[in-house]
Design a protein around this motif. Sequence first.
Motif, PDB file in Angstrom:
ATOM      1  N   LEU A   1       0.828  -1.203   0.000  1.00  0.00           N
ATOM      2  CA  LEU A   1       0.000   0.000   0.000  1.00  0.00           C
ATOM      3  C   LEU A   1       0.866   1.258   0.000  1.00  0.00           C
ATOM      4  CD1 LEU A   1      -2.739   1.350   0.088  1.00  0.00           C
ATOM      5  CD2 LEU A   1      -2.744   1.117   2.582  1.00  0.00           C
ATOM      6  N   ARG A   2       1.947   1.224   0.768  1.00  0.00           N
ATOM      7  CA  ARG A   2       2.867   2.364   0.788  1.00  0.00           C
ATOM      8  C   ARG A   2       3.545   2.538  -0.568  1.00  0.00           C
ATOM      9  NH1 ARG A   2       5.869   1.469   6.678  1.00  0.00           N
ATOM     10  NH2 ARG A   2       3.940   1.283   7.915  1.00  0.00           N
ATOM     11  N   GLN A   3       3.860   1.417  -1.225  1.00  0.00           N
ATOM     12  CA  GLN A   3       4.453   1.487  -2.563  1.00  0.00           C
ATOM     13  C   GLN A   3       3.486   2.140  -3.548  1.00  0.00           C
ATOM     14  OE1 GLN A   3       5.492  -2.525  -3.609  1.00  0.00           O
ATOM     15  NE2 GLN A   3       6.852  -2.780  -1.840  1.00  0.00           N
ATOM     16  N   VAL A   4       2.210   1.772  -3.446  1.00  0.00           N
ATOM     17  CA  VAL A   4       1.193   2.352  -4.331  1.00  0.00           C
ATOM     18  C   VAL A   4       1.125   3.860  -4.146  1.00  0.00           C
ATOM     19  CG1 VAL A   4      -1.292   2.501  -4.747  1.00  0.00           C
ATOM     20  CG2 VAL A   4      -0.206   0.265  -4.522  1.00  0.00           C
ATOM     21  N   LEU A   5       1.050   4.313  -2.897  1.00  0.00           N
ATOM     22  CA  LEU A   5       0.933   5.741  -2.616  1.00  0.00           C
ATOM     23  C   LEU A   5       2.192   6.499  -3.028  1.00  0.00           C
ATOM     24  CD1 LEU A   5      -0.807   5.591   0.889  1.00  0.00           C
ATOM     25  CD2 LEU A   5      -1.861   6.102  -1.320  1.00  0.00           C
ATOM     26  N   LEU A   6       3.355   5.899  -2.743  1.00  0.00           N
ATOM     27  CA  LEU A   6       4.614   6.561  -3.065  1.00  0.00           C
ATOM     28  C   LEU A   6       4.803   6.679  -4.573  1.00  0.00           C
ATOM     29  CD1 LEU A   6       7.302   7.781  -2.224  1.00  0.00           C
ATOM     30  CD2 LEU A   6       8.250   5.479  -2.107  1.00  0.00           C
ATOM     31  N   THR A   7       4.610   5.582  -5.298  1.00  0.00           N
ATOM     32  CA  THR A   7       4.813   5.625  -6.747  1.00  0.00           C
ATOM     33  C   THR A   7       3.755   6.487  -7.441  1.00  0.00           C
ATOM     34  OG1 THR A   7       3.592   3.518  -6.976  1.00  0.00           O
ATOM     35  CG2 THR A   7       6.000   3.415  -6.869  1.00  0.00           C
ATOM     36  N   LEU A   8       2.561   6.559  -6.874  1.00  0.00           N
ATOM     37  CA  LEU A   8       1.551   7.469  -7.409  1.00  0.00           C
ATOM     38  C   LEU A   8       2.014   8.914  -7.259  1.00  0.00           C
ATOM     39  CD1 LEU A   8      -1.243   7.860  -8.653  1.00  0.00           C
ATOM     40  CD2 LEU A   8      -2.202   7.846  -6.348  1.00  0.00           C
ATOM     41  N   GLY A   9       2.623   9.219  -6.114  1.00  0.00           N
ATOM     42  CA  GLY A   9       3.186  10.556  -5.929  1.00  0.00           C
ATOM     43  C   GLY A   9       4.305  10.850  -6.908  1.00  0.00           C
ATOM     44  N   VAL A  10       5.173   9.866  -7.139  1.00  0.00           N
ATOM     45  CA  VAL A  10       6.252  10.031  -8.121  1.00  0.00           C
ATOM     46  C   VAL A  10       5.673  10.292  -9.505  1.00  0.00           C
ATOM     47  CG1 VAL A  10       8.158   8.857  -9.299  1.00  0.00           C
ATOM     48  CG2 VAL A  10       7.902   8.645  -6.822  1.00  0.00           C
ATOM     49  N   ALA A  11       4.598   9.576  -9.852  1.00  0.00           N
ATOM     50  CA  ALA A  11       3.952   9.757 -11.151  1.00  0.00           C
ATOM     51  C   ALA A  11       3.423  11.177 -11.305  1.00  0.00           C
ATOM     52  CB  ALA A  11       2.824   8.744 -11.323  1.00  0.00           C
ATOM     53  N   LEU A  12       2.810  11.698 -10.258  1.00  0.00           N
ATOM     54  CA  LEU A  12       2.273  13.063 -10.313  1.00  0.00           C
ATOM     55  C   LEU A  12       3.393  14.086 -10.483  1.00  0.00           C
ATOM     56  CD1 LEU A  12      -0.445  12.847  -7.497  1.00  0.00           C
ATOM     57  CD2 LEU A  12      -0.813  12.856  -9.971  1.00  0.00           C
ATOM     58  N   VAL A  13       4.508  13.869  -9.775  1.00  0.00           N
ATOM     59  CA  VAL A  13       5.643  14.787  -9.892  1.00  0.00           C
ATOM     60  C   VAL A  13       6.226  14.757 -11.308  1.00  0.00           C
ATOM     61  CG1 VAL A  13       8.013  15.217  -9.130  1.00  0.00           C
ATOM     62  CG2 VAL A  13       6.233  14.706  -7.454  1.00  0.00           C
ATOM     63  N   LEU A  14       6.432  13.559 -11.860  1.00  0.00           N
ATOM     64  CA  LEU A  14       6.985  13.439 -13.210  1.00  0.00           C
ATOM     65  C   LEU A  14       6.040  14.023 -14.252  1.00  0.00           C
ATOM     66  CD1 LEU A  14       8.548   9.843 -13.135  1.00  0.00           C
ATOM     67  CD2 LEU A  14       9.748  12.036 -13.114  1.00  0.00           C
ATOM     68  N   ASN A  15       4.738  13.799 -14.064  1.00  0.00           N
ATOM     69  CA  ASN A  15       3.756  14.348 -14.998  1.00  0.00           C
ATOM     70  C   ASN A  15       3.792  15.863 -15.003  1.00  0.00           C
ATOM     71  OD1 ASN A  15       1.617  14.582 -16.756  1.00  0.00           O
ATOM     72  ND2 ASN A  15       0.403  12.996 -15.770  1.00  0.00           N
ATOM     73  N   ASP A  16       3.838  16.466 -13.816  1.00  0.00           N
ATOM     74  CA  ASP A  16       3.903  17.925 -13.733  1.00  0.00           C
ATOM     75  C   ASP A  16       5.223  18.448 -14.279  1.00  0.00           C
ATOM     76  OD1 ASP A  16       1.396  18.048 -12.665  1.00  0.00           O
ATOM     77  OD2 ASP A  16       2.048  18.311 -10.586  1.00  0.00           O
ATOM     78  N   LEU A  17       6.300  17.683 -14.073  1.00  0.00           N
ATOM     79  CA  LEU A  17       7.609  18.090 -14.578  1.00  0.00           C
ATOM     80  C   LEU A  17       7.619  18.130 -16.104  1.00  0.00           C
ATOM     81  CD1 LEU A  17      10.483  18.854 -13.746  1.00  0.00           C
ATOM     82  CD2 LEU A  17      11.083  16.433 -13.852  1.00  0.00           C
ATOM     83  N   THR A  18       7.030  17.130 -16.729  1.00  0.00           N
ATOM     84  CA  THR A  18       6.948  17.131 -18.201  1.00  0.00           C
ATOM     85  C   THR A  18       6.085  18.281 -18.696  1.00  0.00           C
ATOM     86  OG1 THR A  18       5.075  15.569 -18.134  1.00  0.00           O
ATOM     87  CG2 THR A  18       7.275  14.638 -18.366  1.00  0.00           C
ATOM     88  N   LEU A  19       5.041  18.609 -17.938  1.00  0.00           N
ATOM     89  CA  LEU A  19       4.172  19.718 -18.333  1.00  0.00           C
ATOM     90  C   LEU A  19       4.923  21.048 -18.263  1.00  0.00           C
ATOM     91  CD1 LEU A  19       1.301  20.542 -19.159  1.00  0.00           C
ATOM     92  CD2 LEU A  19       0.740  20.735 -16.737  1.00  0.00           C
ATOM     93  N   VAL A  20       5.762  21.206 -17.234  1.00  0.00           N
ATOM     94  CA  VAL A  20       6.542  22.435 -17.094  1.00  0.00           C
ATOM     95  C   VAL A  20       7.588  22.555 -18.199  1.00  0.00           C
ATOM     96  CG1 VAL A  20       8.256  23.605 -15.641  1.00  0.00           C
ATOM     97  CG2 VAL A  20       6.198  22.633 -14.606  1.00  0.00           C
ATOM     98  N   ILE A  21       8.245  21.455 -18.529  1.00  0.00           N
ATOM     99  CA  ILE A  21       9.351  21.492 -19.501  1.00  0.00           C
ATOM    100  C   ILE A  21       8.839  21.567 -20.939  1.00  0.00           C
ATOM    101  CG2 ILE A  21      11.346  20.233 -20.413  1.00  0.00           C
ATOM    102  CD1 ILE A  21      11.708  19.014 -17.634  1.00  0.00           C
ATOM    103  N   TRP A  22       7.866  20.694 -21.276  1.00  0.00           N
ATOM    104  CA  TRP A  22       7.438  20.598 -22.675  1.00  0.00           C
ATOM    105  C   TRP A  22       6.063  21.221 -22.946  1.00  0.00           C
ATOM    106  CZ3 TRP A  22      10.246  16.412 -20.526  1.00  0.00           C
ATOM    107  CH2 TRP A  22      11.475  16.177 -21.135  1.00  0.00           C
ATOM    108  N   GLY A  23       5.386  21.678 -21.926  1.00  0.00           N
ATOM    109  CA  GLY A  23       4.096  22.316 -22.135  1.00  0.00           C
ATOM    110  C   GLY A  23       2.986  21.305 -22.359  1.00  0.00           C
ATOM    111  N   GLY A  24       1.806  21.807 -22.715  1.00  0.00           N
ATOM    112  CA  GLY A  24       0.634  20.949 -22.862  1.00  0.00           C
ATOM    113  C   GLY A  24       0.320  20.550 -24.283  1.00  0.00           C
ATOM    114  N   ASP A  25       1.197  20.870 -25.226  1.00  0.00           N
ATOM    115  CA  ASP A  25       0.946  20.506 -26.624  1.00  0.00           C
ATOM    116  C   ASP A  25       1.189  19.019 -26.867  1.00  0.00           C
ATOM    117  OD1 ASP A  25       0.341  23.140 -27.249  1.00  0.00           O
ATOM    118  OD2 ASP A  25       2.433  23.627 -27.704  1.00  0.00           O
TER     119      ASP A  25
END
Length: 217
Positions: A58-82
């Motif tokens: 369960l902790r792995q699920v929550l932690l990796t979900l958080g990592v996914a959100l961070v990486l997703n936002d990071l790609t949005l900041v770097i490459w935009g929403g196009d």
Amino acid sequence: IVNLAHGALYLFGGYVALAVAMKSESFLLGVAAAALAIAITGFLTDTLLLRFVKGFELRQVLLTLGVALVLNDLTLVIWGGDTYTVPVPAALQGPMQLGAIVYPKYRLFVLAVGVLIFVCLWLMLNRTRLGALIRAGVDVLEMVDAMGIDIKRVFVYTFMLGSALAGIGGALGGAFLSLYPTSDAEILVFSLAVVIIGGRGSLVGAAVGVVGPSRKS
């Protein structure tokens, strides 16, 4: 490891491949850069974060979900929403005639790469010492530790390999599925379906399970 960041690793790898391929005008260099970058990301994720939650799903699920959100936002900041598409070499563009069937060359290339990766993984798991250590570490971790083998290091390398494959998937998939924010969630749904159908820890099961999602896509 129950890794819900796998889709985000796929997406981040696709963007890395896009950036390198456009800069170098080399598709293969883009794929290699994606594999390397996501392998390093996997190493940092495993050693800095996941090592604290090993054995707690369960902790792995929550932690990796958080990592996914961070990486997703990071790609949005770097490459935009196009929406972007990884450029494909001219040799892989267009259709190919296979008897009475006409099929895109690039999709045949992706299929061939998928089969090659499956064969290499199967041989590694079943015909090499590393594969024997991985299987033994999953089944009898304490016994392998008692033999003086650093199985934790082996598992780190294994996680890096899985991450690198996610990066390669992003590079190859980004050429015909496109790259855009939230596309990682779509890929994650397919990967979860494959794991559920094929069973956790089963390479052959994953190969069988991928048939259903691939037909729907």
